[in-house]
Scaffold this active site. Sequence first.
Site, short mmCIF file in Angstrom:
data_model
loop_
_atom_site.label_atom_id
_atom_site.label_comp_id
_atom_site.label_asym_id
_atom_site.label_seq_id
_atom_site.Cartn_x
_atom_site.Cartn_y
_atom_site.Cartn_z
N GLN A 1 -6.15 5.23 -2.55
CA GLN A 1 -5.46 6.24 -3.47
C GLN A 1 -5.22 7.35 -2.60
OE1 GLN A 1 -7.37 6.14 -7.32
NE2 GLN A 1 -7.77 4.18 -7.13
N GLY A 2 -4.12 8.19 -2.96
CA GLY A 2 -4.06 9.48 -2.58
C GLY A 2 -4.88 10.38 -2.33
#
Lengths: 186, 533
Positions: free
Chosen positions: A73-74
């Site tokens: 995830q970012g």
Amino acid sequence: MGLFDKLAGWLGLKKKEVHVLCLGLDNSGKTTIINKLKPSNAQTQDIVPTIGFSIEKFKTSSLSFTVFDMSGQGRYRNLWEHYYKEGQAIIFVIDSSDKLRMVVAKEELDTLLNHPDIKHRRIPILFFANKMDLRDAVSSVKVSQLLSLENIKDKPWQICASDALKGEGLQEGVDWLQDQIQAMKT
Amino acid sequence: MAGHTMRLKVYSGTGLASESILLDLPSAVATFLMDQNEPRTPAVAVASGPFVYIYKNLRPYFKFTLPPLDVNPLEQDVWEQAKEDMIDPLTLKEMLEGIRDKAEIPLSVRSLRFLAQEVQEMESFVNLHKGQPIKRQTVITCMSTLKKNMADEDAVSCLVIGTENADVLILDPEAFTILAKMTLPSVPAFLDVMGQFDVEYRVTVACRDGNIYILRRESKRPKYCIELRAQPVGLVRVHKNIVVGCSDETLQGYSQKGKKLWTVYLPAPLMTMSLLDQKSRGFQAVMVGMANQEVHMYRDKNLVDIICTQDVVTSICFGRYGREDNTLIMTTKGGGLIIKILKRTAVFEEKDTSLGPPMAQSIRLSVPKKTRLYVDQTLRERENAVAMHHVFQMDLYRLRLMAARAYVKALESSLTPITSTLQEPLKMNAVVQGIGPTFKLTLHIQNTSAGRPSINLLVSFLYDQSLYSMKRAFFKAPMLVPGLNYPIETFVECLSDKGISDVIKVFVLREGQSTPLLTAHINMPVSEGLAAA
């Protein structure tokens, strides 16, 4: 103890340990791949998005792998670089059906390759062009084109088309990785 | 995405996911959550004419129609008479024109269309329509959403609609009843809504009369009004400030009470604008699409980034697309769709690249107090300004005269390294090499005439003989062919070991004349070699 360890190594009783980083965007199938590589009795049924990272272990014929399964995830991607030093090999997973985010994968790969902890090491990189079962997945050749893998000149790399749900293509990739690590050590 | 081809298209990734045909041209599109049901799939609202079409799960779900407006009773009477054939079309026309000019409630579309008919077509028009009752409908001009009672990302939202008869309506998300109605002085063109319906909210409306009105909960009329100099082309709220793009190529910032904060002059006419909200960093900026195929990003009045596109961008949207949080989606005039993903590592530089006074200018300088001397001096200057000017001018003339005299003298005695006579145009420069005690002196002499060689020239050196010695202080120069550079080398020995230096003068003379053609002064360097020895 030292002598005993060596002896065990010669006899093939004790396997060498290697640390591997498993990287890639969120929802590319990193955890699913690692899960599939574990012995069937240790596999979990439901895979949830990884938070932070998790450490998984599995063994091949001659090596014992310790995998840092990083979250894609970012907001967790800035954690990756803290583990680059320890990694002896990298598994980079790509969702072949996500054409839109191929640029994001390329961007993350470029950042990885230009990181000072990675840049000057001959560290083997294994790419999994995952989710080959999906209808709109692109071929592994196309993935390597989209990520400009041909520009990686100073590191051994290999791209494998895979379907982590069925486990197809995973073994070939891990075999290659094992050969590379052993070649590197001797 | 709703387009002029009257289709509602839904894209997923880079591919088209679904396409629905619309019945009329759409005027606005919005997505919102209607209910608390799981999974939380948002509905798409498409405003078109007097209707709002709601789509759920990519299928038509509900159609909301704006309530009909009151019909002018006089108009109703007239049509009633026409229905019973009590009046002919021409009388009907006259009566309707009378109503149109005087009445407060405007005529219905049917009457207006009737008045636009040719005389021979009126009869059939009346016969065709007189059976139906008169209706007066308004149309939707703009639409936005407002959270109902929670500020969460996935909270239920109400639709906020601006209509052609200058009303703003807020609709209930489940029952589609009108929860609130507010009336504006003009037709709304752009809407921005913040807050929650049940708590407190604020509707900012840019209207066609070139004003911006700010409405609050429980206010039937606008609370604040901002009068713009030009027509608004876009309206965005950044944090609590309002940013308006105007047709005079400006971007203006206002506080929420309508106080003007800044103006930015744009390089091209504005096409569209939208908010860039990077939630992970709490960064907000305004994106402005312009007719010169550029998209500028402004944080307050500072330009932070420019994107160049292949075509003119007509609409912009920033937000989560699929799994990617910071995605910028743009549509272009030619029908293109551009998707850009913000880099994870991207940082918007907070530098002042826009035109106008730099930041440093607004810092107050600590100017010292005026002294007594300063005050006296300014007083004196004020009183004797003319005399001072005269004195200054006199001195200036003297200075100029002296400069001219010196120049003439230099020319007369040929003290310059370039000759002034036309017969012998020569140029000379000298170079000293070495650290001493022996220096190499190279003279570069050039004949700059067009085609006449110089002959019978002599070179002479003048120097302090107690300081320097030269083997040949006087010799004849070779013939100088025009255009060529003649290096002439001699050696100078420094006799002093006291670390002093002097000037050596070089003269170029014509045989039989005592005034030199040109002169050069060579500043000799200090002899270092002798001092070391």
